[in-house]
Enzyme design. Structure first.
Site, PDB file in Angstrom:
ATOM      1  CG  ASN A   1       4.817  -6.751  27.645  1.00 36.81           C
ATOM      2  OD1 ASN A   1       4.276  -6.469  28.713  1.00 36.81           O
ATOM      3  ND2 ASN A   1       4.187  -7.389  26.674  1.00 36.81           N
TER       4      ASN A   1
ATOM      5  CG  HIS B   1      30.692  -8.604  37.049  1.00 37.26           C
ATOM      6  ND1 HIS B   1      30.605  -7.497  37.842  1.00 37.26           N
ATOM      7  CD2 HIS B   1      29.445  -8.811  36.554  1.00 37.26           C
ATOM      8  CE1 HIS B   1      29.352  -7.068  37.855  1.00 37.26           C
ATOM      9  NE2 HIS B   1      28.627  -7.845  37.076  1.00 37.26           N
TER      10      HIS B   1
ATOM     11  N   GLY C   1       9.637 -12.789  24.584  1.00 41.90           N
ATOM     12  CA  GLY C   1       9.661 -12.821  26.042  1.00 41.90           C
ATOM     13  C   GLY C   1      10.865 -13.580  26.582  1.00 41.90           C
TER      14      GLY C   1
ATOM     15  CB  ALA D   1       9.981 -16.632  23.686  1.00 42.52           C
TER      16      ALA D   1
ATOM     17  CE  LYS E   1      24.573 -22.753  18.098  1.00 43.06           C
ATOM     18  NZ  LYS E   1      25.678 -23.056  18.334  1.00 43.06           N
TER      19      LYS E   1
END
Length: 186
Positions: A82, A112, A140, A158, A178
């Site tokens: 999406n 990094h 999302g 989400a 979790k």
């Protein structure tokens, strides 16, 4: 002696601003510009999708879509991303069949150094592969961190931040993500 690209693909520290890698990212941006400026399901959009991720089968990338290279993304059949998907593919990202991504999903293979010298002064990066199994649904705003594997048939709620592997056939949520419960896919 290895090139910076060879180091990157091997998961070793590499110089992110190497000229060859920079040029490859710029070429990817040109393809992304075509993809993101086209209408889905048009010949232009289809051509840009295939140019970005060759061989993908029935992949639907809602614009805008972002990635570093595209060449390090391996998609199974029937993939759907999406709006606002970001895949930082400095290492391989392998995604199975029938995977669905909600809006604003981030799949991040890049890492990094913790030390300022390497991270800021030397511009060092490294990458760790990510694997997503078949039939996974990422809600999302999900963020998948470097090195994570998500097992087949799982659902990630989400807004979750996935920092560790998630087994198959579960619902997992939260920050850090979790397992909440098993899914009976019988």
């Amino acid at each position: 002696m290895k090139t910076e690209k060879q180091k990157m693909l091997a998961g070793e520290p590499y110089q992110a601003w190497d000229k060859e890698l920079y040029a490859a990212r710029i070429e990817c941006r040109k393809v992304l510009q075509k993809l993101n400026n086209s209408i889905p399901d048009t010949p232009e959009w289809e051509a840009a999708t295939q140019e970005l991720i060759p061989g993908c089968e029935n992949a639907h990338l809602e614009p805008p879509f972002r990635c570093d290279y595209g060449s390090n993304i391996k998609l199974g059949k029937n993939f759907y991303a999406n709006f606002n998907c970001v895949i930082l593919d400095v290492a391989e990202v392998t995604i199975g069949d029938n995977v669905l991504l909600g809006p604003n999903v981030q799949i991040l293979t890049a890492g990094h150094p913790l030390e300022v010298k390497g991270r800021v002064e030397e511009g060092v990066e490294f990458g760790t592969p990510i694997n997503v199994g078949d039939n996974v649904w990422l809600g999302g705003g999900v963020i998948i961190c470097p090195g994570v594997t998500i097992g087949e048939n799982s659902v990630i709620g989400a807004g979750s931040v996935v920092t560790k592997d998630i087994p198959a056939n579960v619902v997992a949520v939260g920050n850090p993500c979790k397992v909440l419960k098993a899914i009976d896919n019988a």
